[in-house]
Design a protein around this motif. Structure first.
Motif, short mmCIF file in Angstrom:
data_model
loop_
_atom_site.label_atom_id
_atom_site.label_comp_id
_atom_site.label_asym_id
_atom_site.label_seq_id
_atom_site.Cartn_x
_atom_site.Cartn_y
_atom_site.Cartn_z
N UNK A 297 -29.12 1.65 -12.81
CA UNK A 297 -29.45 2.22 -11.23
C UNK A 297 -29.42 0.72 -10.66
N UNK A 298 -28.17 -0.12 -11.02
CA UNK A 298 -28.36 -1.47 -10.61
C UNK A 298 -27.20 -1.93 -9.27
N UNK A 299 -26.79 -2.57 -8.40
CA UNK A 299 -25.37 -1.73 -7.42
C UNK A 299 -24.34 -3.03 -8.37
N UNK B 75 -14.10 -4.67 -5.13
CA UNK B 75 -15.56 -5.08 -5.34
C UNK B 75 -15.50 -4.03 -6.90
N UNK B 76 -14.80 -2.63 -6.66
CA UNK B 76 -14.92 -2.03 -8.34
C UNK B 76 -13.91 -0.89 -7.16
N UNK C 183 -8.70 7.08 -13.33
CA UNK C 183 -9.09 8.65 -14.00
C UNK C 183 -9.64 9.23 -14.85
N UNK C 184 -10.88 8.46 -15.35
CA UNK C 184 -11.78 8.67 -16.91
C UNK C 184 -12.90 8.68 -16.09
N UNK C 185 -13.43 9.05 -15.01
CA UNK C 185 -14.67 8.92 -13.78
C UNK C 185 -15.14 7.24 -14.44
N UNK C 186 -14.31 6.27 -14.84
CA UNK C 186 -15.88 5.66 -15.27
C UNK C 186 -15.64 4.13 -13.98
N UNK C 187 -16.54 3.56 -13.54
CA UNK C 187 -16.14 2.05 -12.82
C UNK C 187 -15.69 1.23 -13.43
N UNK C 188 -15.00 0.96 -12.54
CA UNK C 188 -13.22 -0.28 -13.42
C UNK C 188 -14.12 -1.76 -12.35
N UNK D 110 -19.81 -5.18 -10.41
CA UNK D 110 -20.52 -4.27 -9.51
C UNK D 110 -19.86 -3.09 -9.93
N UNK D 111 -20.94 -2.02 -9.76
CA UNK D 111 -20.91 -0.30 -9.03
C UNK D 111 -21.25 0.74 -8.46
N UNK D 112 -20.90 -0.44 -7.26
CA UNK D 112 -21.10 0.74 -6.18
C UNK D 112 -21.55 1.68 -5.95
#
Length: 468
Positions: free
Chosen positions: A438-440, A371-372, A376-381, A465-467
């Motif tokens: 703050x949302x998933x 889902x996510x 490498x840059x610490x971003x959620x993709x 999705x951010x997990x």
């Protein structure tokens, strides 16, 4: 409503025709007749055939104007290209055709059969060839009864060569709606066409040859369902080909100098021309019959006889049961108003659907197993696969964008080029810094817009999705 139904008439067997139209082995020799309605039939028939052959030959924006490309699942109609998902329009076309048939039949009877039905039109062309090669109806009948000779062989051969030529051209014309004309005719006559194309051309050629050359009225009388259910749409105010029995009876031969009243006769001279010219072999003087196709041949034949005798025309005419009974015909009545209103509504819905057709379609797919991910840059993709269909006849350039997620990045092409009718599969990724969110999951909208601004935007919502 029951009082509006047409009453069943008893037929006097002594006045019936010798033609056994119910016997498929008994051939009907249709006599040629010329008059207003036959001229109308002839011009209508030739016009329909020319339109049938010519439409696929028309070029529109450099391509065939009408082409139903089944292999590529693209259906080109002038400036519009339809795809399988647009074929709900075909259902509307059939519904409109059905209600148009109901409306016309209720008003004018079986004029569709008499003037525009392909079976009638092609049979008329085949009979035209038959007359040119074998002569009039009486000559054709005598020729069939004669023993085989050189005269009979060459006439029959010429007729069948003409029939086969028309049948083959019909098969090619029909196939040209599904195979590009630029390839069809050349490949077929040079024996380079594929199996499917060759089979379709020969199949429709054989069907045309059998139906129009041999079966003719058998198709109308015994195979066409329209002849069976038309009575449900007829009423006493429906225009039919009818015989005025009050004026015509008692029928009988007489000299032009004789007064029919002094002889106790009606205007019908019992010449039987109305039977001889009927393509289904019926005697219209016996009343309304389901075999009648409203072609008007008997009307022209009777008018011809009336002119010869010096009587007024109209003994056989396009009329109604009410008029024949001496009453006034009601054109506007609940049934015809209902059919007309429904027909207009269906046409309106059809054109609304056409105007709302999109020039492109987009489907968003995502891998539900992942889902996510964190890059490498610490971003959620989140990764998506876009399937984009260009439904226009031109190559289009589209801009990709999204909304609903602040400070996010689109990783992938911002602009794509798609050929006409092409389905492009394009993977993209959207990445965001999850800090402060703050949302998933968040709903985002991916937008496909024409770079030139000539086509409408396509928007579709999906989830990010951010997990958390």
């Amino acid at each position: 409503m029951m009082t509006d139904r047409i009453k069943i008439k008893e037929i006097d067997s002594s006045k019936t025709s010798d033609v056994k139209q119910y016997n498929p082995s008994n051939r009907i020799y249709v006599r040629a007749m010329y008059g207003f309605y036959q001229k109308l039939r002839r011009y209508t028939g030739w016009g329909l055939i020319l339109a049938f052959i010519a439409l696929p030959l028309i070029k529109w924006n450099g391509q065939q104007a009408i082409l139903f490309d089944i292999a590529d699942q693209q259906y080109h109609i002038f400036n519009m290209t339809l795809f399988p998902q647009d074929l709900t329009l075909l259902a509307w076309v059939f519904i409109i055709a059905a209600f148009a048939l109901f409306f016309v039949t209720t008003y004018l009877g079986r004029v569709w059969c008499g003037y525009t039905c392909p079976q009638t039109v092609w049979t008329f062309i085949f009979i035209w060839f038959e007359e040119r090669c074998e002569g009039s109806a009486n000559k054709r009948k005598r020729l069939d009864q004669m023993s085989w000779s050189f005269n009979k062989i060459w006439r029959k051969a010429a007729k069948h060569i003409g029939w086969i030529t028309i049948s083959l051209l019909t098969g090619l014309a029909f196939s040209s709606y599904f195979v590009p004309v630029s390839e069809l005719y050349l490949d077929f006559f040079t024996l380079n066409s594929g199996f499917a194309t060759t089979t379709s051309v020969l199949f429709f050629a054989v069907i045309t040859y059998i139906n129009a050359g041999w079966m003719r009225s058998i198709v109308c009388l015994h195979m066409c369902p329209y002849a069976r259910f038309q009575s449900a749409m007829f009423d006493k105010n429906t225009y039919i080909v009818g015989y005025d029995a009050k004026r015509g009876e008692t029928r009988g031969p007489r000299s032009r100098k004789d007064s029919p009243k002094e002889l106790g006769l009606g205007d019908c001279v019992d010449c039987d021309l109305c039977v001889q010219v009927c393509p289904t072999g019926i005697d219209i003087r016996n009343g309304l019959q389901y075999e009648c196709i409203n072609c008007g041949a008997c009307v022209d034949a009777c008018d011809y006889t009336m002119d010869k005798m010096g009587y007024p025309r109209g003994l056989i005419s396009y009329t109604t049961e009410e008029k024949l009974a001496g009453k006034k015909t009601r054109v506007l009545r609940p049934k015809i108003i209902a059919y007309g209103a429904l027909l207009l509504i269906m046409i309106a819905v059809f054109f609304i659907n056409i105007t709302n057709l999109s020039s492109a379609e987009m489907e968003i797919l995502r891998d539900r197993n992942v889902l996510y991910r964190e890059n490498s840059q610490g971003l959620t993709e989140n990764t998506y696969t876009l399937k984009i269909l260009n439904k226009t006849i031109k190559t289009q350039t589209y801009d990709l964008s999204f909304s609903g997620l602040k400070d996010a990045q689109l990783l992938g092409p911002k602009q794509i080029i798609i050929k006409p009718g092409e389905v492009l599969t394009q993977p993209i990724s959207i990445a965001v810094d999850p800090y402060g969110i703050k949302k998933n999951k968040i709903y985002i909208t991916i937008t496909l817009s024409g770079a030139s601004g000539e086509i409408e935007n396509i928007e579709q919502q999906t989830t990010f999705f951010l997990g958390l």
